[in-house]
Write a protein that holds these residues in place. Sequence first.
Motif, mmCIF file in Angstrom:
data_model
loop_
_atom_site.group_PDB
_atom_site.id
_atom_site.type_symbol
_atom_site.label_atom_id
_atom_site.label_comp_id
_atom_site.label_asym_id
_atom_site.label_seq_id
_atom_site.Cartn_x
_atom_site.Cartn_y
_atom_site.Cartn_z
ATOM 1 N N GLY A 126 0.797 -1.219 0.000
ATOM 2 C CA GLY A 126 0.000 0.000 0.000
ATOM 3 C C GLY A 126 0.828 1.267 0.000
ATOM 4 N N ASP A 127 2.027 1.213 0.566
ATOM 5 C CA ASP A 127 2.897 2.391 0.594
ATOM 6 C C ASP A 127 3.836 2.446 -0.607
ATOM 7 N N GLY A 128 3.699 1.492 -1.537
ATOM 8 C CA GLY A 128 4.533 1.518 -2.724
ATOM 9 C C GLY A 128 5.877 0.861 -2.545
ATOM 10 N N ARG A 129 6.077 0.110 -1.459
ATOM 11 C CA ARG A 129 7.333 -0.621 -1.283
ATOM 12 C C ARG A 129 7.274 -1.920 -2.074
ATOM 13 N N VAL A 130 8.386 -2.256 -2.764
ATOM 14 C CA VAL A 130 8.440 -3.445 -3.607
ATOM 15 C C VAL A 130 8.338 -4.695 -2.749
ATOM 16 N N VAL A 131 7.460 -5.599 -3.154
ATOM 17 C CA VAL A 131 7.284 -6.870 -2.472
ATOM 18 C C VAL A 131 7.908 -7.959 -3.333
ATOM 19 N N GLY A 132 8.889 -8.672 -2.779
ATOM 20 C CA GLY A 132 9.567 -9.704 -3.546
ATOM 21 C C GLY A 132 10.446 -9.096 -4.622
ATOM 22 N N GLU A 133 10.774 -9.897 -5.644
ATOM 23 C CA GLU A 133 11.649 -9.459 -6.739
ATOM 24 C C GLU A 133 10.818 -9.284 -8.016
ATOM 25 N N PRO A 134 10.934 -8.143 -8.709
ATOM 26 C CA PRO A 134 10.214 -7.988 -9.985
ATOM 27 C C PRO A 134 10.638 -9.074 -10.979
ATOM 28 N N MET A 135 9.739 -9.370 -11.918
ATOM 29 C CA MET A 135 10.018 -10.305 -13.003
ATOM 30 C C MET A 135 10.117 -9.519 -14.309
ATOM 31 N N VAL A 136 11.175 -9.797 -15.066
ATOM 32 C CA VAL A 136 11.381 -9.112 -16.341
ATOM 33 C C VAL A 136 11.430 -10.156 -17.448
ATOM 34 N N SER A 137 10.566 -9.977 -18.452
ATOM 35 C CA SER A 137 10.531 -10.870 -19.610
ATOM 36 C C SER A 137 10.916 -10.072 -20.848
ATOM 37 N N ALA A 138 11.889 -10.585 -21.614
ATOM 38 C CA ALA A 138 12.375 -9.872 -22.802
ATOM 39 C C ALA A 138 12.617 -10.849 -23.933
ATOM 40 N N PRO A 139 11.556 -11.490 -24.467
ATOM 41 C CA PRO A 139 11.762 -12.457 -25.561
ATOM 42 C C PRO A 139 12.339 -11.767 -26.789
ATOM 43 N N GLY A 140 13.315 -12.417 -27.403
ATOM 44 C CA GLY A 140 13.932 -11.860 -28.600
ATOM 45 C C GLY A 140 15.055 -10.887 -28.324
ATOM 46 N N LEU A 141 15.332 -10.609 -27.060
ATOM 47 C CA LEU A 141 16.401 -9.666 -26.725
ATOM 48 C C LEU A 141 17.539 -10.328 -25.960
ATOM 49 N N PHE A 142 17.193 -11.307 -25.124
ATOM 50 C CA PHE A 142 18.208 -12.002 -24.344
ATOM 51 C C PHE A 142 18.023 -13.507 -24.498
ATOM 52 N N GLU A 143 19.119 -14.242 -24.361
ATOM 53 C CA GLU A 143 19.029 -15.695 -24.365
ATOM 54 C C GLU A 143 18.394 -16.175 -23.053
ATOM 55 N N HIS A 144 17.922 -17.416 -23.092
ATOM 56 C CA HIS A 144 17.159 -17.949 -21.966
ATOM 57 C C HIS A 144 17.949 -17.903 -20.652
ATOM 58 N N LEU A 145 19.230 -18.193 -20.695
ATOM 59 C CA LEU A 145 20.032 -18.289 -19.475
ATOM 60 C C LEU A 145 20.821 -17.019 -19.175
ATOM 61 N N ASP A 146 20.618 -15.938 -19.939
ATOM 62 C CA ASP A 146 21.350 -14.694 -19.690
ATOM 63 C C ASP A 146 21.010 -14.123 -18.316
ATOM 64 N N ALA A 147 22.000 -13.466 -17.709
ATOM 65 C CA ALA A 147 21.804 -12.876 -16.383
ATOM 66 C C ALA A 147 21.159 -11.496 -16.438
ATOM 67 N N GLU A 148 21.160 -10.864 -17.630
ATOM 68 C CA GLU A 148 20.700 -9.476 -17.715
ATOM 69 C C GLU A 148 19.270 -9.259 -17.217
ATOM 70 N N PRO A 149 18.282 -10.120 -17.555
ATOM 71 C CA PRO A 149 16.928 -9.850 -17.058
ATOM 72 C C PRO A 149 16.867 -9.775 -15.525
ATOM 73 N N GLY A 150 17.592 -10.645 -14.842
ATOM 74 C CA GLY A 150 17.614 -10.582 -13.384
ATOM 75 C C GLY A 150 18.262 -9.308 -12.872
ATOM 76 N N GLN A 151 19.349 -8.884 -13.534
ATOM 77 C CA GLN A 151 20.014 -7.651 -13.123
ATOM 78 C C GLN A 151 19.107 -6.443 -13.351
ATOM 79 N N ILE A 152 18.390 -6.442 -14.487
ATOM 80 C CA ILE A 152 17.469 -5.337 -14.777
ATOM 81 C C ILE A 152 16.353 -5.311 -13.742
ATOM 82 N N ALA A 153 15.864 -6.484 -13.336
ATOM 83 C CA ALA A 153 14.818 -6.539 -12.311
ATOM 84 C C ALA A 153 15.302 -5.946 -10.998
ATOM 85 N N SER A 154 16.533 -6.238 -10.631
ATOM 86 C CA SER A 154 17.077 -5.671 -9.387
ATOM 87 C C SER A 154 17.210 -4.162 -9.488
ATOM 88 N N GLU A 155 17.683 -3.672 -10.635
ATOM 89 C CA GLU A 155 17.783 -2.221 -10.825
ATOM 90 C C GLU A 155 16.414 -1.567 -10.752
#
Length: 548
Positions: free
Chosen positions: A471-500
């Motif tokens: 309710g106060d806008g604090r992030v709950v858990g870790e965001p999920m980032v999906s980028a088909p066609g931009l990163f390979e399945h096992l690339d670390a970048e989507p997880g890093q982008i989610a953390s950022e």
Amino acid sequence: MPATSGDLALIPLGGTGEIGLNLNVYRCGEDLLAVDCGIGFGGSDSPEAEVMVPDATWLAERKDQLLALVITHAHEDHLGAVAHLWPQLRCPIYASPFASAVLRRKLGEAGLLQQVRLHTVSLGGAFELGPFGLQFLRVTHSVPESQALVLRTPFGTVLHTGDWKLDPTPLLGQPTDEAAFEALGREGVLAMVCDSTNALVDGHSGSEAEVLDALTELFGELKGRIAVTCFATNVARLYAISQAAMANDRQVALFGRSLRNADAAAREAGYLKDVPPFLTEEEAGFLPDDALVIVCTGSQGEPRSALSKIAADTHPQISLGEGDTVIYSSRQIPGNERAISRVQDQLRRAGCRVVTADERPVHVSGHPARDELRKLYALVRPRFSVPVHGEWRHLEQHASLAREAGAEPILIEDGDVLRLSGNRPSVVESVPTGRLAVDGDRLLPLEGGVLAARRRMLFNGVVVASLAVDGDGRVVGEPMVSAPGLFEHLDAEPGQIASELARAVGDLPSNLRRDDDPLREAARTALRRALGRRLRKRPMVDVHLLRV
């Protein structure tokens, strides 16, 4: 023919300055008459749109003035858009017996057959609609019962040729009625609105009888399975293939729904009477390779066609490989070259021999070459010439030939309002035109938001982030980032982008984080920045926000 005030004008809404999408409107006084209503293909210029139709909004806004839609022949670029656009126009339709048979199947599939007033006009028949006295004239083309249309009006007579050629030995139907065109010329023709497709081609287009001879000879040389791809409504070509097959002790199977529909429509209209029923796709698999010819859709590289599936080895009923031959008994529609080459490369990679009209005379055009154009001008002797059905280079060459033949050419393009009445035809205004993409049951503007987003996704990709906040806008858990066609399945970048993204949202002012819309937009901005640092491109981004 009742008298009328106003003027006589031609208004092309599609098919002038381009190949396909034919939709022409004649205005006489306050009355409108539409001629043809066809589709076009996206090709490499519009990869996001496989099939397109002309934008008929201008005409639909005046449907109370629209007397009817007249179809000249049963090719897709002249009637393929009827089922898509008729709900906007809701007018009667007039067509020959074969074109009517094709339309009934299309309208039935669209659930419109019981709503449309479809009038079947006999070959060479005449009828009146408001100020228009209309008459069909028989022409030869690569589909049965092609008809030129004569429009007699209080302002003069116009000949709308549709697609035509001069074939002295057609396999189905009769040759072009040259005597009728000569009689029309004696009567006097104000303007001839004429096919320009082959205006750059010298000589004569050739005869279907020549194709029959070539196919018969070629079939006799080949072993293994033979596949022939052609336009579905080229019933004369179906006849030639069947005769060549029978002469070489082979049977013919049809692969593709549009071919089966064309076969049924042709037999309903009285054609192919001496041709045995074609085999089904299931039956073809039980024949020895040397006893089989398949006819399949896909001559233009259409991705969902039978030939594309065969080339990709994904067709459930048939496969082709070493020792088999694929014959392209068709021409390349401009814009489809890359798609056609891709399918041909797949076939060759599988071991197939590919035969085209560059190697053997397995195709002749259904459109007039320059000698045929000259002959028609000599017969009709129009005062003015209006080249249509072609790109600008075709129209220019046609105009030059018309001038040599004694007719004054008038060059126009889609949207021009060409006043034909008066001392000399002239463009007096323009109307809005465009193209719509067929997207399932929808028609989408090519320049609209949906297809613009598809183009962007096609070249830059799409990234979607899912973000949960309290309710106060604090992030709950870790965001999920999906980028088909931009990163390979096992690339670390989507997880890093989610953390950022999580850190960027946590750093936002507390009052902004309590409001969904500003929070979502700020998250999109943070996501774009994180992507820009890694990709150096601008994919389409979206954020799904869930407040828990």
